[in-house]
Design a protein around this motif. Sequence first.
Motif, PDB file in Angstrom:
ATOM      1  N   GLY A 148       0.726  -1.142  -0.121  1.00  0.00           N
ATOM      2  CA  GLY A 148       0.381   0.133  -0.163  1.00  0.00           C
ATOM      3  C   GLY A 148       0.953   1.404  -0.299  1.00  0.00           C
ATOM      4  O   GLY A 148       1.632   1.286   0.637  1.00  0.00           O
ATOM      5  N   ASP A 149       0.570   2.145  -0.460  1.00  0.00           N
ATOM      6  CA  ASP A 149       0.700   3.254  -0.538  1.00  0.00           C
ATOM      7  C   ASP A 149       0.400   3.851   0.678  1.00  0.00           C
ATOM      8  O   ASP A 149       1.295   5.222   1.006  1.00  0.00           O
ATOM      9  N   ILE A 154       3.272   0.652  14.366  1.00  0.00           N
ATOM     10  CA  ILE A 154       3.871   2.563  13.637  1.00  0.00           C
ATOM     11  C   ILE A 154       5.342   2.181  13.414  1.00  0.00           C
ATOM     12  O   ILE A 154       5.697   2.922  12.355  1.00  0.00           O
ATOM     13  N   ARG A 155       6.041   1.462  14.231  1.00  0.00           N
ATOM     14  CA  ARG A 155       7.724   1.632  14.563  1.00  0.00           C
ATOM     15  C   ARG A 155       8.181   0.488  13.186  1.00  0.00           C
ATOM     16  O   ARG A 155       9.063   0.418  12.551  1.00  0.00           O
ATOM     17  N   GLU A 156       7.204  -0.333  13.186  1.00  0.00           N
ATOM     18  CA  GLU A 156       7.522  -1.998  12.017  1.00  0.00           C
ATOM     19  C   GLU A 156       7.408  -1.091  11.519  1.00  0.00           C
ATOM     20  O   GLU A 156       8.013  -1.301   9.933  1.00  0.00           O
ATOM     21  N   ILE A 157       6.344  -0.213  10.230  1.00  0.00           N
ATOM     22  CA  ILE A 157       5.664   0.325   9.207  1.00  0.00           C
ATOM     23  C   ILE A 157       6.931   1.482   8.647  1.00  0.00           C
ATOM     24  O   ILE A 157       7.025   1.510   7.774  1.00  0.00           O
ATOM     25  N   ARG A 214       8.345   3.159   2.635  1.00  0.00           N
ATOM     26  CA  ARG A 214       8.222   3.890   3.716  1.00  0.00           C
ATOM     27  C   ARG A 214       7.026   4.027   3.379  1.00  0.00           C
ATOM     28  O   ARG A 214       6.834   4.644   2.774  1.00  0.00           O
ATOM     29  N   PRO A 215       5.996   3.489   3.585  1.00  0.00           N
ATOM     30  CA  PRO A 215       4.095   4.625   3.411  1.00  0.00           C
ATOM     31  C   PRO A 215       3.646   5.006   3.907  1.00  0.00           C
ATOM     32  O   PRO A 215       4.748   5.403   5.385  1.00  0.00           O
ATOM     33  N   VAL A 253       4.719   9.324  12.126  1.00  0.00           N
ATOM     34  CA  VAL A 253       3.316   9.276  11.359  1.00  0.00           C
ATOM     35  C   VAL A 253       4.025  10.692  10.431  1.00  0.00           C
ATOM     36  O   VAL A 253       3.887  11.526  10.769  1.00  0.00           O
ATOM     37  N   ASP A 254       2.379  10.625   9.339  1.00  0.00           N
ATOM     38  CA  ASP A 254       2.341  11.495   8.763  1.00  0.00           C
ATOM     39  C   ASP A 254       1.127  12.521   8.914  1.00  0.00           C
ATOM     40  O   ASP A 254       0.962  13.846   8.555  1.00  0.00           O
TER      41      ASP A 254
END
Length: 109
Positions: free
Chosen positions: A37-38, A56-59, A65-66, A87-88
């Motif tokens: 996923g984007d 969050i840390r894993e992603i 990185r999405p 996070v964005d």
Amino acid sequence: MTSEGPAVRLLEDDPGQRELRGLLLEAKGFRVVSEGGDLVLMDLCMPRVEDGLRVIREIAAEVPRPKIVVISGYAAALRGREEEEMVDAVLEKPCPTGKLVETLRRMLA
């Protein structure tokens, strides 16, 4: 699920909320995926805040990185933590559909 549109990975531990949010996203032109996923749209409590912080840390370590958008009734629990910088966008529940869709589209532009 639709095969066109930006890919959003939806992470929600409540099956009912996951289904409803997935249907909403698809109706708005997003493609909901279980991997990749984007952008990742995720709850913070899965089922505890600590679980969401770990996710969050894993992603954030994924390559590529999405974008990460957190939607939570416990968004304040993210403030001041190192994961907040990963996070964005953070959206408070309840979040109006228009605001959610606008945020996702802006993150994917």
